[in-house]
Design a protein around this motif. Structure first.
Motif, mmCIF file in Angstrom:
data_model
loop_
_atom_site.group_PDB
_atom_site.id
_atom_site.type_symbol
_atom_site.label_atom_id
_atom_site.label_comp_id
_atom_site.label_asym_id
_atom_site.label_seq_id
_atom_site.Cartn_x
_atom_site.Cartn_y
_atom_site.Cartn_z
ATOM 1 N N TRP A 1 0.781 -1.139 0.061
ATOM 2 C CA TRP A 1 0.050 0.112 0.076
ATOM 3 C C TRP A 1 0.864 1.358 0.222
ATOM 4 C CZ3 TRP A 1 -4.715 -0.723 -1.485
ATOM 5 C CH2 TRP A 1 -5.064 -2.238 -1.498
ATOM 6 N N GLU A 2 1.893 1.227 0.663
ATOM 7 C CA GLU A 2 3.056 2.054 0.445
ATOM 8 C C GLU A 2 3.462 2.171 -0.892
ATOM 9 O OE1 GLU A 2 5.642 1.376 4.628
ATOM 10 O OE2 GLU A 2 6.647 1.361 2.654
ATOM 11 N N ALA A 3 3.742 1.439 -1.511
ATOM 12 C CA ALA A 3 3.716 1.434 -3.140
ATOM 13 C C ALA A 3 2.550 1.907 -4.022
ATOM 14 C CB ALA A 3 4.586 0.070 -3.582
ATOM 15 N N LEU A 4 1.648 1.428 -3.575
ATOM 16 C CA LEU A 4 0.454 1.933 -4.490
ATOM 17 C C LEU A 4 0.195 3.379 -4.423
ATOM 18 C CD1 LEU A 4 -2.005 -0.892 -3.606
ATOM 19 C CD2 LEU A 4 -1.117 -0.377 -6.085
ATOM 20 N N MET A 5 0.404 3.769 -3.011
ATOM 21 C CA MET A 5 0.312 5.247 -3.077
ATOM 22 C C MET A 5 1.624 5.870 -4.011
ATOM 23 S SD MET A 5 -0.117 6.906 0.822
ATOM 24 C CE MET A 5 0.629 5.245 1.631
ATOM 25 N N THR A 6 2.716 5.670 -3.969
ATOM 26 C CA THR A 6 3.528 6.123 -4.733
ATOM 27 C C THR A 6 3.400 5.995 -6.092
ATOM 28 O OG1 THR A 6 5.286 5.430 -3.054
ATOM 29 C CG2 THR A 6 6.279 6.151 -5.202
ATOM 30 N N ALA A 7 2.763 4.709 -6.630
ATOM 31 C CA ALA A 7 2.264 4.697 -7.926
ATOM 32 C C ALA A 7 1.067 5.649 -8.475
ATOM 33 C CB ALA A 7 1.996 3.010 -8.338
ATOM 34 N N GLY A 8 0.282 5.679 -7.749
ATOM 35 C CA GLY A 8 -0.734 6.224 -8.001
ATOM 36 C C GLY A 8 -0.571 8.040 -7.945
ATOM 37 N N ASN A 9 0.099 8.352 -6.957
ATOM 38 C CA ASN A 9 0.659 9.807 -6.840
ATOM 39 C C ASN A 9 1.490 10.208 -7.935
ATOM 40 O OD1 ASN A 9 -0.983 10.716 -4.659
ATOM 41 N ND2 ASN A 9 0.284 9.693 -3.232
ATOM 42 N N HIS A 10 2.362 9.398 -8.299
ATOM 43 C CA HIS A 10 3.321 9.646 -9.525
ATOM 44 C C HIS A 10 2.764 9.393 -10.922
ATOM 45 C CE1 HIS A 10 6.524 11.265 -7.019
ATOM 46 N NE2 HIS A 10 6.179 10.457 -6.016
ATOM 47 N N ARG A 11 1.346 8.879 -10.732
ATOM 48 C CA ARG A 11 1.029 8.510 -12.072
ATOM 49 C C ARG A 11 1.771 7.723 -12.941
ATOM 50 N NH1 ARG A 11 -3.903 10.962 -12.678
ATOM 51 N NH2 ARG A 11 -3.964 10.913 -15.161
ATOM 52 N N LEU A 12 2.210 6.401 -12.559
ATOM 53 C CA LEU A 12 3.085 5.685 -13.239
ATOM 54 C C LEU A 12 2.140 4.751 -14.359
ATOM 55 C CD1 LEU A 12 5.555 4.590 -10.397
ATOM 56 C CD2 LEU A 12 5.848 6.521 -11.992
ATOM 57 N N SER A 13 2.132 5.676 -15.449
ATOM 58 C CA SER A 13 1.081 5.070 -16.328
ATOM 59 C C SER A 13 1.575 3.605 -16.853
ATOM 60 C CB SER A 13 1.023 5.778 -17.432
ATOM 61 O OG SER A 13 1.957 6.161 -17.958
ATOM 62 N N PRO B 1 -13.512 -3.685 0.195
ATOM 63 C CA PRO B 1 -13.789 -3.567 -1.258
ATOM 64 C C PRO B 1 -12.502 -3.445 -2.166
ATOM 65 C CG PRO B 1 -14.625 -1.579 -0.372
ATOM 66 C CD PRO B 1 -14.028 -2.481 0.743
ATOM 67 N N LEU B 2 -11.917 -4.489 -2.750
ATOM 68 C CA LEU B 2 -10.448 -4.361 -3.090
ATOM 69 C C LEU B 2 -10.422 -3.146 -4.463
ATOM 70 C CD1 LEU B 2 -7.602 -5.036 -3.421
ATOM 71 C CD2 LEU B 2 -8.287 -7.071 -4.895
ATOM 72 N N ALA B 3 -11.391 -3.458 -5.551
ATOM 73 C CA ALA B 3 -11.641 -2.479 -6.509
ATOM 74 C C ALA B 3 -11.577 -1.227 -6.074
ATOM 75 C CB ALA B 3 -12.623 -3.069 -7.436
ATOM 76 N N LEU C 1 -8.158 -0.035 -4.537
ATOM 77 C CA LEU C 1 -7.153 0.228 -5.566
ATOM 78 C C LEU C 1 -7.449 1.582 -6.486
ATOM 79 C CD1 LEU C 1 -6.916 -3.502 -6.804
ATOM 80 C CD2 LEU C 1 -5.019 -2.154 -5.416
ATOM 81 N N ALA C 2 -8.787 1.873 -6.528
ATOM 82 C CA ALA C 2 -9.140 2.947 -7.425
ATOM 83 C C ALA C 2 -9.019 4.156 -6.609
ATOM 84 C CB ALA C 2 -10.781 2.756 -7.692
ATOM 85 N N ALA C 3 -9.261 4.095 -5.104
ATOM 86 C CA ALA C 3 -8.838 5.335 -4.259
ATOM 87 C C ALA C 3 -7.226 5.592 -4.288
ATOM 88 C CB ALA C 3 -9.673 4.952 -2.905
ATOM 89 N N PHE C 4 -6.513 4.557 -4.592
ATOM 90 C CA PHE C 4 -5.259 4.760 -4.454
ATOM 91 C C PHE C 4 -4.548 5.447 -5.757
ATOM 92 C CE2 PHE C 4 -2.951 3.235 -0.657
ATOM 93 C CZ PHE C 4 -4.086 2.965 0.151
#
Lengths: 320, 305
Positions: free
Chosen positions: B189-201, B226-228, B231-234
């Motif tokens: 979840w640390e990594a998902l935050m980074t991925a989302g915030n930096h828009r690693l498309s 609710p997993l989906a 993930l969307a919220a991140f």
């Protein structure tokens, strides 16, 4: 006019973080693969000038050390040379498995910078001290562990690590240290530096303890004992040759570190015990957490001082 | 508590009969979609066949999670990803990281199917001095991008590789497969935050959503739902897909990077032990080793699938 014991020229003390960031910026100017990875530690890593110069090459993952080290490994996989910089206490303890697996076991070329190590955060207490790092990290295969003595060696170690090709940990001192290394000094991994000749006893010191070891040698000289002083900037791999020479040529060895004595002390003891059993004394933090106090006071408290080192050396000399 | 079922049967690797893997390689460039799917279906069947033989011979392995992820692996390596055996030094290659490293046998078999490993090397799986460790090691196999095994490591590393690609302005993509149980590790979840915030498309996170972990159902252990939504919220573009449907997987992977510029999260709905009748969706088969009779039955079922 009263007599003074102060040195003729005042000794100026340096925060090694300045040397670290200057060296990093020089490297980054020449090599666009150099990136910095931090956990909201731009200020505590003194990386503001780097961020100003290369904003896109400063990856701030926020307060998330496991992510930080993993991201560093991924950046290495992606062709970058990441310098992962955070307070040593959090970098090592919080992300230990990432250091073991993502850096060392994977042999990614990444540089872990442990900022403000030892007891630099004095009054903040043992949660913020990093006295376990040397013992922990020297136990990990494939990781080079460096504890620079002064700004010159800090810059040298950072430059060397940029081309190491394998994972490296460097402790960068925040507490002021004097210039110790000679002009033109070049860091070599796994090599001790003999800063003072001596044939009665040897003091092997690392990082912030080196200047104190030199001061101890002065005290010992005044007592008629000649102390060899070795700076041991690489805890792993250890310079066994210099240790064996010291063990053969002097009565014994005192190790000195701003860390648990299971760091450098443990490493020296392990090395010599099977090769040439030697009379040893360990100066550092014993098996305890530090009390509250500023770092200089804590160093004295644990006898990581000219007097404490001298007293440990005397124990060896008196048993000759 | 140890039950008889937990005990590893003593098996001599040489005594276990096995077929040499038939290497189908990548889907031909001129294949129609129908041909491509047929290629992947057959490759997945052969990979499963070899995988179960390997686990039986080694007396060790994680067959349940291997059979749930094989269709994803085969689709990525034989068609979706831009990486080939001659391309491992190419900085522009697509990257793949198996974060659920305990499914190593599935990765090795897929790598052999794609030509990254000699099929004969599979016979050494978990034998002394083998390069095929029980969890994949980057230093032992050139095609392995990251050493994994302890859970929660692959996704942060994938975020780093995707970040490097973004810094380079590169079109290369990074795919990472995480187990659903694995998402209980906070580092993800640390990594998902980074991925989302930096828009690693160019990052694609595939969740092998088999709903089982080692000891029990994920929902009964520490639920993800609710997993989906999470993930969307991140900040990820979330797609749900049947993780055993090669055609659907091809479509999903072809859409990476997403038009939204967000990283992609693929929730691949799978069955642990799929498609073997007595293993499918059965928690007992996390790391159970099949008996000779069970191998025979599984091979027969694969033959008919």
């Amino acid at each position: 006019m009263t007599a003074t014991t102060a040195p003729a020229t005042p000794v100026s003390l340096h925060d090694c973080r300045d040397a670290w960031v200057t060296a990093l910026i020089e490297l980054a100017e020449a090599d666009d693969r150099i990136v910095a990875v931090v956990n909201d530690s731009v200020g505590s890593s003194k990386l503001a000038p780097f961020q100003e110069r290369f904003p896109e090459r400063l990856v701030n993952v926020g307060i998330a050390e496991q992510d930080m080290v993993g991201v560093g490994a991924g950046l290495a996989n992606g062709g970058k040379v990441p310098f992962v910089s955070a307070a040593a206490c959090f970098l090592t303890a919080r992300a230990m498995e990432q250091i073991k697996v993502d850096a060392a076991y994977s042999q990614h070329h990444m540089v872990l910078i442990g900022q403000s190590p030892g007891m630099a955060y004095g009054e903040l207490g043992p949660t913020h001290h990093s006295i376990e790092d040397l013992a922990w990290l020297r136990s990990i295969p494939g990781l080079t562990v460096i504890v620079p003595t002064d700004p010159t060696e800090t810059a040298q170690a950072v430059r060397w690590a940029a081309g190491a090709g394998s994972p490296v940990f460097i402790r960068v001192s925040r507490m002021g240290v004097p210039d110790v290394m000679p002009e033109g000094y070049r860091f070599e991994p796994g090599r001790a530096v003999q800063l003072r000749e001596g044939n009665d006893v040897t003091v092997v010191a690392t990082g912030t303890a080196v200047a104190r070891a030199l001061a101890a040698a002065n005290l010992l000289e005044a007592q008629g004992a000649s102390a060899r002083v070795l700076a041991m900037p690489t805890i792993k791999p250890l310079d066994g040759e210099s240790l064996l020479a010291a063990a053969e040529e002097t009565a014994g060895i005192v190790t000195v570190e701003e860390a648990l004595t299971s760091g450098l002390g443990g490493a020296v003891a392990e090395y010599l015990s099977t090769r040439r059993p030697t009379l040893l004394r360990f100066v550092g933090v014993p098996d305890t957490f530090a009390p509250t106090g500023p770092v200089e006071w804590l160093l004295d408290h644990f006898s990581i001082s000219a007097e404490g080192i001298t007293s440990a050396a005397r124990e060896i000399l008196d048993r000759r | 508590m140890t039950t008889t079922e937990d005990l590893v049967p003593h098996v001599d690797a040489q005594a276990v009969p096995h077929d040499t893997l038939t290497v189908l390689g990548r889907v031909p460039a001129d294949a129609t979609r129908e041909q491509a799917v047929a290629h992947l279906v057959e490759a997945a069947r052969l990979v499963r066949r070899r995988d179960i033989e390997m686990v039986r011979a080694a007396g060790l392995g994680h067959i349940g999670g291997e059979f749930s992820v094989i269709d994803v692996l085969v689709t990525l390596y034989l068609q979706a990803m831009n990486v080939s055996p001659g391309q491992l030094d190419d900085p522009e290659r697509d990257r793949f990281i198996l974060s659920k490293g305990h499914a190593a046998a599935a990765l090795y078999t897929t790598l052999a199917m794609a030509g990254f490993l000699e099929p004969s090397q599979l016979e050494t799986f978990m034998q002394p001095q083998s390069q095929l460790n029980g969890h994949p090691a980057r230093t032992k196999i050139a095609a392995v991008e990251a050493s994994t095994g302890p859970l929660g490591h692959g996704l942060p590393i994938a975020v780093g590789t995707a970040f490097a690609g973004k810094l380079d302005g590169s079109a290369r993509r990074t795919f990472v497969v995480v187990g659903d149980g694995e998402l209980q590790e906070g580092s993800n979840w640390e990594a998902l935050m980074t991925a989302g915030n930096h828009r690693l498309s160019h990052l694609c996170v595939v969740v092998d959503r088999n709903r089982l972990q080692q000891g029990a159902r994920v929902a009964d252990t520490n639920d993800l739902e609710p997993l989906a939504d999470k993930l969307a919220a991140f900040g990820l573009e979330v797609v749900e897909v049947d993780g055993h449907d090669h055609g659907a997987l091809l479509d999903v992977f072809a859409n990476v990077p997403a038009a939204s510029g967000k990283p992609t999260a693929v929730i691949a709905h799978t069955m642990k032990g799929h498609p073997i009748s007595f293993m499918s969706d059965n928690v007992a088969w996390h790391h159970k080793v099949p008996s000779a009779d069970q191998v025979a039955q599984a091979l027969s079922e694969l033959e008919q699938s």
